[in-house]
Design an enzyme around this catalytic site. Sequence first.
Site, PDB file in Angstrom:
ATOM      1  N   ARG A 257      12.190  -9.337  -7.489  1.00  0.00           N
ATOM      2  CA  ARG A 257      13.334  -8.427  -7.287  1.00  0.00           C
ATOM      3  C   ARG A 257      13.118  -7.473  -6.111  1.00  0.00           C
ATOM      4  NH1 ARG A 257      15.329  -5.458 -12.368  1.00  0.00           N
ATOM      5  NH2 ARG A 257      17.140  -5.201 -10.998  1.00  0.00           N
TER       6      ARG A 257
ATOM      7  N   SER B 166      -0.726  -6.648   4.194  1.00  0.00           N
ATOM      8  CA  SER B 166       0.084  -5.723   4.985  1.00  0.00           C
ATOM      9  C   SER B 166      -0.635  -5.435   6.297  1.00  0.00           C
ATOM     10  CB  SER B 166       0.268  -4.419   4.213  1.00  0.00           C
ATOM     11  OG  SER B 166       0.741  -3.410   5.089  1.00  0.00           O
ATOM     12  N   SER B 167       0.124  -5.025   7.308  1.00  0.00           N
ATOM     13  CA  SER B 167      -0.489  -4.714   8.608  1.00  0.00           C
ATOM     14  C   SER B 167      -1.318  -3.432   8.531  1.00  0.00           C
ATOM     15  CB  SER B 167       0.603  -4.550   9.675  1.00  0.00           C
ATOM     16  OG  SER B 167       1.469  -3.496   9.289  1.00  0.00           O
ATOM     17  N   CYS B 168      -1.182  -2.661   7.447  1.00  0.00           N
ATOM     18  CA  CYS B 168      -1.936  -1.397   7.379  1.00  0.00           C
ATOM     19  C   CYS B 168      -3.411  -1.645   7.033  1.00  0.00           C
ATOM     20  CB  CYS B 168      -1.313  -0.437   6.373  1.00  0.00           C
ATOM     21  SG  CYS B 168      -1.603  -0.919   4.683  1.00  0.00           S
TER      22      CYS B 168
ATOM     23  N   TYR C 200      -4.077   2.021  -0.361  1.00  0.00           N
ATOM     24  CA  TYR C 200      -3.302   0.776  -0.427  1.00  0.00           C
ATOM     25  C   TYR C 200      -3.979  -0.298   0.413  1.00  0.00           C
ATOM     26  CZ  TYR C 200       0.747  -2.316   0.435  1.00  0.00           C
ATOM     27  OH  TYR C 200       1.596  -3.394   0.550  1.00  0.00           O
TER      28      TYR C 200
ATOM     29  N   LYS D 123      -5.460  -4.051  -0.633  1.00  0.00           N
ATOM     30  CA  LYS D 123      -5.020  -5.299   0.001  1.00  0.00           C
ATOM     31  C   LYS D 123      -6.205  -6.038   0.632  1.00  0.00           C
ATOM     32  CE  LYS D 123      -0.657  -5.548  -0.928  1.00  0.00           C
ATOM     33  NZ  LYS D 123      -0.143  -6.689  -1.705  1.00  0.00           N
TER      34      LYS D 123
ATOM     35  N   HIS E 293      10.139   3.192   3.128  1.00  0.00           N
ATOM     36  CA  HIS E 293       9.660   3.025   4.501  1.00  0.00           C
ATOM     37  C   HIS E 293      10.703   3.607   5.462  1.00  0.00           C
ATOM     38  CE1 HIS E 293       7.176  -0.184   2.551  1.00  0.00           C
ATOM     39  NE2 HIS E 293       6.286   0.364   3.350  1.00  0.00           N
TER      40      HIS E 293
HETATM   41  O1  GFB Z   1       7.481   3.130   7.444  1.00  0.00           O
HETATM   42  P1  GFB Z   1       6.573   4.292   7.282  1.00  0.00           P
HETATM   43  O2  GFB Z   1       6.849   5.170   6.124  1.00  0.00           O
HETATM   44  O3  GFB Z   1       5.095   3.765   7.151  1.00  0.00           O
HETATM   45  O4  GFB Z   1       6.551   5.306   8.545  1.00  0.00           O
HETATM   46  P2  GFB Z   1       4.004   3.262   8.197  1.00  0.00           P
HETATM   47  C1  GFB Z   1       6.552   4.855   9.851  1.00  0.00           C
HETATM   48  C2  GFB Z   1       6.729   6.037  10.794  1.00  0.00           C
HETATM   49  O5  GFB Z   1       8.086   6.489  10.647  1.00  0.00           O
HETATM   50  C3  GFB Z   1       5.842   7.298  10.630  1.00  0.00           C
HETATM   51  C4  GFB Z   1       8.134   7.907  10.703  1.00  0.00           C
HETATM   52  O6  GFB Z   1       5.451   7.707  11.907  1.00  0.00           O
HETATM   53  C5  GFB Z   1       6.815   8.324  10.060  1.00  0.00           C
HETATM   54  O7  GFB Z   1       6.492   9.642  10.433  1.00  0.00           O
HETATM   55  N1  GFB Z   1       9.333   8.365   9.979  1.00  0.00           N
HETATM   56  C6  GFB Z   1      10.355   9.067  10.546  1.00  0.00           C
HETATM   57  C7  GFB Z   1       9.623   8.164   8.685  1.00  0.00           C
HETATM   58  N2  GFB Z   1      11.296   9.366   9.627  1.00  0.00           N
HETATM   59  C8  GFB Z   1      10.853   8.808   8.452  1.00  0.00           C
HETATM   60  C9  GFB Z   1      11.419   8.771   7.143  1.00  0.00           C
HETATM   61  O8  GFB Z   1      12.494   9.325   6.857  1.00  0.00           O
HETATM   62  N3  GFB Z   1      10.709   8.085   6.201  1.00  0.00           N
HETATM   63  C10 GFB Z   1       9.516   7.476   6.479  1.00  0.00           C
HETATM   64  N4  GFB Z   1       8.883   6.794   5.500  1.00  0.00           N
HETATM   65  N5  GFB Z   1       8.937   7.501   7.724  1.00  0.00           N
HETATM   66  C11 GFB Z   1       3.295   1.930   6.094  1.00  0.00           C
HETATM   67  C12 GFB Z   1       2.196   2.030   5.075  1.00  0.00           C
HETATM   68  O9  GFB Z   1       2.918   2.760   7.178  1.00  0.00           O
HETATM   69  O10 GFB Z   1       3.459   0.616   6.603  1.00  0.00           O
HETATM   70  C13 GFB Z   1       2.414   1.042   3.971  1.00  0.00           C
HETATM   71  O11 GFB Z   1       2.148   3.369   4.570  1.00  0.00           O
HETATM   72  C14 GFB Z   1       2.725  -0.336   4.511  1.00  0.00           C
HETATM   73  O12 GFB Z   1       1.261   1.002   3.205  1.00  0.00           O
HETATM   74  C15 GFB Z   1       3.780  -0.298   5.568  1.00  0.00           C
HETATM   75  O13 GFB Z   1       1.559  -0.870   5.062  1.00  0.00           O
HETATM   76  C16 GFB Z   1       3.976  -1.664   6.183  1.00  0.00           C
HETATM   77  O14 GFB Z   1       4.515   2.132   9.003  1.00  0.00           O
HETATM   78  O15 GFB Z   1       3.430   4.440   8.928  1.00  0.00           O
END
Ligand code: GFB
Length: 318
Positions: free
Chosen positions: A13, A108-110, A137, A141, A180
């Site tokens: 889901r 994940s790419s992280c 996380y 992984k 995200h």
């Molecule tokens: O997608 P995101 O939350 O995760 O954040 P990562 C990516 C970037 O977007 C960071 C900016 O630089 C945030 O500061 N950003 C701007 C925001 N506005 C926002 C918002 O409103 N919400 C969020 N969430 N971010 C993740 C990992 O890292 O990548 C996970 O934490 C996973 O574990 C995922 O691996 C693929 O891309 O930084």
Amino acid sequence: MKQTAKIYVAGHRGLVGSALVRRLQASGFSNLLLPTRRELDLTRQQAVEDFFERERPDYVFLAAAKVGGIRANSVFAGDFIRDNLLIQTNVIESARRAGVSKLLFLGSSCIYPKFASQPIRESELMTGPLEPTNSAYAVAKIAGIEMVQAYRRQFDFPGICLMPTNLYGPGDNFDLENAHVAPALMRRFHEAKLSEAPEVTVWGSGRPRREFLHCDDLADAALLLMQEYDEAEIVNVGCGEDVSIAELAETIRDVVGYPGRLTFDASKPDGTPRKLLDVSRLFAIGWRPKIALRDGLEQAYQWYVENVETKGVRATVS
Ligand code: GFB
């Protein structure tokens, strides 16, 4: 994979799982096992063992995980490492005992070092310190990758590992705090448009760069690899190009049709400065992405308006 093969999609889901179900059904696979979380709690070992003993799937797409954006990974780090270790360990071990034909593990790419050379090759894994905001996380992984690879060596277990880049699309989590970046901004701009708010705040500096792949492209790559790939090495799955968060925000603002201003909140974390994946291993297998970012964001926004905004479909997938 025979058309009649019994295929278990763990996490069916979620963003990835629902895309996998669409992709499998489009290829005529209809013998799908899709237990809900209420029917099967993957953090409970006995329940997972009983399920595999009873159902004996031929193929397993392990897309179930506790996931979230940069804030969720920081705030709920303990939940992220515990639940992901439990889920993946239970499913991989039960799949081994049940003698599945193949299991595909999604990472994940992280998992890559914060300052890995870009674009990031699979060989960069564990060559440097992780990004602190999502290290819990990431370690979970990485443990999943190590487990699949160790099971291949010790038990000749037919497991493969995919490392997707940042994903977006229908079925995503749109929770403003824990999602995200792409879905969170989409909802933020949409709500600002409806409320006629004068500006929208984007977290961080806007300078980090991210690669975005539509979940349907990921599902397409996952099915191809399930059918064609059987090596121990992990495989990056991405589109091969990235954008800055500021560029992404401008694109989403345009897609949503929000007329107001953007501001950046530097008090929020930027996370990893860049994580563009080297996808030459995947491209050598013959796969290419089909959905351009702008088109994909428009489709995802359409889904959001039709399913979350109006029908109140669960906006968050915890
Ligand atoms: O997608 P995101 O939350 O995760 O954040 P990562 C990516 C970037 O977007 C960071 C900016 O630089 C945030 O500061 N950003 C701007 C925001 N506005 C926002 C918002 O409103 N919400 C969020 N969430 N971010 C993740 C990992 O890292 O990548 C996970 O934490 C996973 O574990 C995922 O691996 C693929 O891309 O930084």
